[in-house]
Design an enzyme around this catalytic site. Structure first.
Site, PDB file in Angstrom:
ATOM      1  N   HIS A  13      66.868  42.190  41.279  1.00  0.00           N
ATOM      2  CA  HIS A  13      66.203  42.906  42.387  1.00  0.00           C
ATOM      3  C   HIS A  13      66.549  42.247  43.718  1.00  0.00           C
ATOM      4  O   HIS A  13      66.895  42.905  44.697  1.00  0.00           O
ATOM      5  CB  HIS A  13      64.680  42.869  42.237  1.00  0.00           C
ATOM      6  CG  HIS A  13      64.197  43.749  41.139  1.00  0.00           C
ATOM      7  ND1 HIS A  13      64.151  45.107  41.240  1.00  0.00           N
ATOM      8  CD2 HIS A  13      63.738  43.440  39.906  1.00  0.00           C
ATOM      9  CE1 HIS A  13      63.695  45.613  40.104  1.00  0.00           C
ATOM     10  NE2 HIS A  13      63.437  44.613  39.286  1.00  0.00           N
ATOM     11  N   ASP A  70      63.283  30.445  48.920  1.00  0.00           N
ATOM     12  CA  ASP A  70      62.015  30.136  48.260  1.00  0.00           C
ATOM     13  C   ASP A  70      60.926  30.857  49.045  1.00  0.00           C
ATOM     14  O   ASP A  70      60.978  30.913  50.279  1.00  0.00           O
ATOM     15  CB  ASP A  70      61.762  28.629  48.223  1.00  0.00           C
ATOM     16  CG  ASP A  70      60.790  28.258  47.110  1.00  0.00           C
ATOM     17  OD1 ASP A  70      60.797  28.934  46.066  1.00  0.00           O
ATOM     18  OD2 ASP A  70      60.010  27.304  47.272  1.00  0.00           O
ATOM     19  N   GLY A 151      55.195  40.208  41.354  1.00  0.00           N
ATOM     20  CA  GLY A 151      54.358  39.115  41.869  1.00  0.00           C
ATOM     21  C   GLY A 151      53.016  39.612  42.387  1.00  0.00           C
ATOM     22  O   GLY A 151      52.307  40.375  41.717  1.00  0.00           O
TER      23      GLY A 151
END
Ligand code: IMP
Length: 194
Positions: A13, A70, A151
């Site tokens: 993705h 990150d 998430g």
């Protein structure tokens, strides 16, 4: 010849999202393409530190110019937790559902629902290191809503919208997201070099 740049990820993705923004002026490859199968350490206590750790690992072990990202969800009422620990907020081996359950539980009774997603990208290019960041502000909803994304998307509603990331869907999310903003900065920087 196109410049080859490794994106230190195996998340398809992310790779799709990022290659759309970077365009086809460079050859973007992932960890699988360079035959990197090991778990790259993410042991720093900041997003910047982890992004740099991953990018340096690829440069040191494989020799390629590369970038790594990150991301963390920073919740104001929780002193910016889960932050750099977003992936394993509910403990090692727990999934996104457990992470969201824990976060909603911690947020019970809290009036201040402000939160932000922050992405940091570390780029190593021609022997130099660069950092780019992207931030989107929003709020943590009282309950999960929506099916798309991943998430914490079902419980994050970006400012200026009345739906969560998971309700807005990838097309809208990918134009306004933390990661998109950081990748746009990376793209601008790369195109300023050519
Ligand atoms: P990573 O650094 O991109 O792997 O992100 C670390 C963790 O942050 C993920 O495991 C997710 O829990 C969370 N996260 C990162 N990006 C997003 C997003 O766009 N939406 C929702 N959660 C995200």
């Amino acid at each position: 010849m196109k410049k080859k740049l490794v994106f230190a990820t195996n998340n398809s993705h992310k790779l799709q999202e990022v290659s759309k923004i970077l365009g086809d002026n460079l050859e973007l490859v992932n960890l699988h393409d360079i035959n990197c199968q090991e778990d790259i350490p993410e042991t720093a206590d900041t997003l910047e530190g982890n992004a740099l750790l991953k990018a340096r690992y690829i440069k040191e072990h494989y020799g390629f110019d590369c970038f790594a990202d990150d991301t963390g969800l920073e919740v104001e009422a929780l002193n910016n937790a889960p932050g750099v620990y977003s992936a394993r907020y509910a403990g090692p081996g727990h999934d996104a559902q457990a992470n969201m359950r824990k976060l909603l539980c911690e947020m019970e009774g809290k009036e201040n629902r402000k939160a932000r997603f922050r992405t940091v990208i570390a780029l190593i290019l021609d022997g130099k290191e660069y950092l780019f960041d992207g931030i989107i502000n929003g709020v943590i909803t009282a309950e999960k809503k929506g099916e798309s994304g991943f998430g914490y998307d079902p419980i994050f509603m970006p400012d200026g919208y009345t739906q969560t990331f998971a309700e807005l869907g990838d097309d809208i999310k990918n134009t306004i997201s933390h990661r998109a903003l950081a990748v746009h900065k990376l793209a601008e920087f790369l195109s300023s070099l050519s």
